[in-house]
Motif scaffolding. Structure first.
Motif, mmCIF file in Angstrom:
data_model
loop_
_atom_site.group_PDB
_atom_site.id
_atom_site.type_symbol
_atom_site.label_atom_id
_atom_site.label_comp_id
_atom_site.label_asym_id
_atom_site.label_seq_id
_atom_site.Cartn_x
_atom_site.Cartn_y
_atom_site.Cartn_z
ATOM 1 N N UNK A 128 1.316 12.492 -1.343
ATOM 2 C CA UNK A 128 0.045 11.910 -1.766
ATOM 3 C C UNK A 128 0.257 10.461 -2.186
ATOM 4 N N UNK A 129 -0.671 9.590 -1.786
ATOM 5 C CA UNK A 129 -0.625 8.185 -2.165
ATOM 6 C C UNK A 129 -1.802 7.846 -3.086
ATOM 7 N N UNK A 130 -3.019 8.157 -2.634
ATOM 8 C CA UNK A 130 -4.211 7.822 -3.412
ATOM 9 C C UNK A 130 -5.363 8.714 -2.971
ATOM 10 N N UNK A 131 -6.291 8.980 -3.895
ATOM 11 C CA UNK A 131 -7.452 9.796 -3.573
ATOM 12 C C UNK A 131 -8.702 9.239 -4.225
ATOM 13 N N UNK A 132 -9.844 9.612 -3.668
ATOM 14 C CA UNK A 132 -11.119 9.159 -4.206
ATOM 15 C C UNK A 132 -12.117 10.301 -4.093
ATOM 16 N N UNK A 133 -12.907 10.494 -5.143
ATOM 17 C CA UNK A 133 -13.866 11.586 -5.161
ATOM 18 C C UNK A 133 -15.022 11.305 -4.200
ATOM 19 N N UNK A 134 -15.794 12.362 -3.927
ATOM 20 C CA UNK A 134 -16.987 12.131 -3.129
ATOM 21 C C UNK A 134 -17.893 11.140 -3.874
ATOM 22 N N UNK A 135 -18.499 10.262 -3.157
ATOM 23 C CA UNK A 135 -19.351 9.181 -3.681
ATOM 24 C C UNK A 135 -18.574 8.138 -4.480
ATOM 25 N N UNK A 136 -17.237 8.271 -4.554
ATOM 26 C CA UNK A 136 -16.402 7.196 -5.078
ATOM 27 C C UNK A 136 -16.359 7.001 -6.581
ATOM 28 N N UNK A 137 -16.722 8.017 -7.357
ATOM 29 C CA UNK A 137 -16.779 7.822 -8.808
ATOM 30 C C UNK A 137 -15.403 7.786 -9.457
ATOM 31 N N UNK A 138 -14.437 8.511 -8.877
ATOM 32 C CA UNK A 138 -13.115 8.653 -9.490
ATOM 33 C C UNK A 138 -12.029 8.388 -8.461
ATOM 34 N N UNK A 139 -10.982 7.708 -8.902
ATOM 35 C CA UNK A 139 -9.834 7.454 -8.029
ATOM 36 C C UNK A 139 -8.562 7.989 -8.680
#
Length: 122
Positions: free
Chosen positions: A47-58
């Motif tokens: 894993x490198x990076x993730x983002x929630x649906x609609x971009x609220x959390x990274x």
């Protein structure tokens, strides 16, 4: 079936920058949590990076915090801005999507792109 296509990889010197993009085939893409993983030769996909649906959390792996930024650019594109690149960042980078949350386990993701090579020279 969502299709993901990565672009933006290449060869860069240490300390340089690259921006990876992941384009999805459907406009409901914003409902999916997204992530970037990478896999170096002979190593597991991590894993490198993730983002929630609609971009609220990274979310970020410790190894890239402060250097990489994941973002949702529009309804069907997610990007990974990579700054201050290091030789150990060399890997094939994959975009992945899930109807769940952006966890660090690759098994949680339903959709994968074909990968894009990033090579950082010292």
């Amino acid at each position: 079936q969502v299709q993901l296509v990565e672009s933006g990889g290449g060869l860069v010197q240490a300390g340089g920058s690259l921006r990876l993009s992941c384009a999805a085939s459907e406009r409901t893409f914003s409902r999916y949590a997204m992530a970037w993983f990478r896999q170096a030769p002979g190593k597991e996909r991590t894993f490198v990076a993730g983002i929630s649906n609609y971009g609220r959390t990274t979310y970020y792996a410790d190894s890239v915090k402060g250097r990489f930024t994941i973002s949702r650019d529009n309804v069907n594109t997610v990007s990974l801005q990579m700054n201050d690149l290091k030789p150990e960042d060399t890997a094939v980078y994959y975009c992945a999507g899930t109807r769940g949350i952006a966890v660090q386990s690759a098994t949680a993701y339903d959709y994968w792109g074909q990968g894009t090579q990033v090579t950082v020279s010292s």
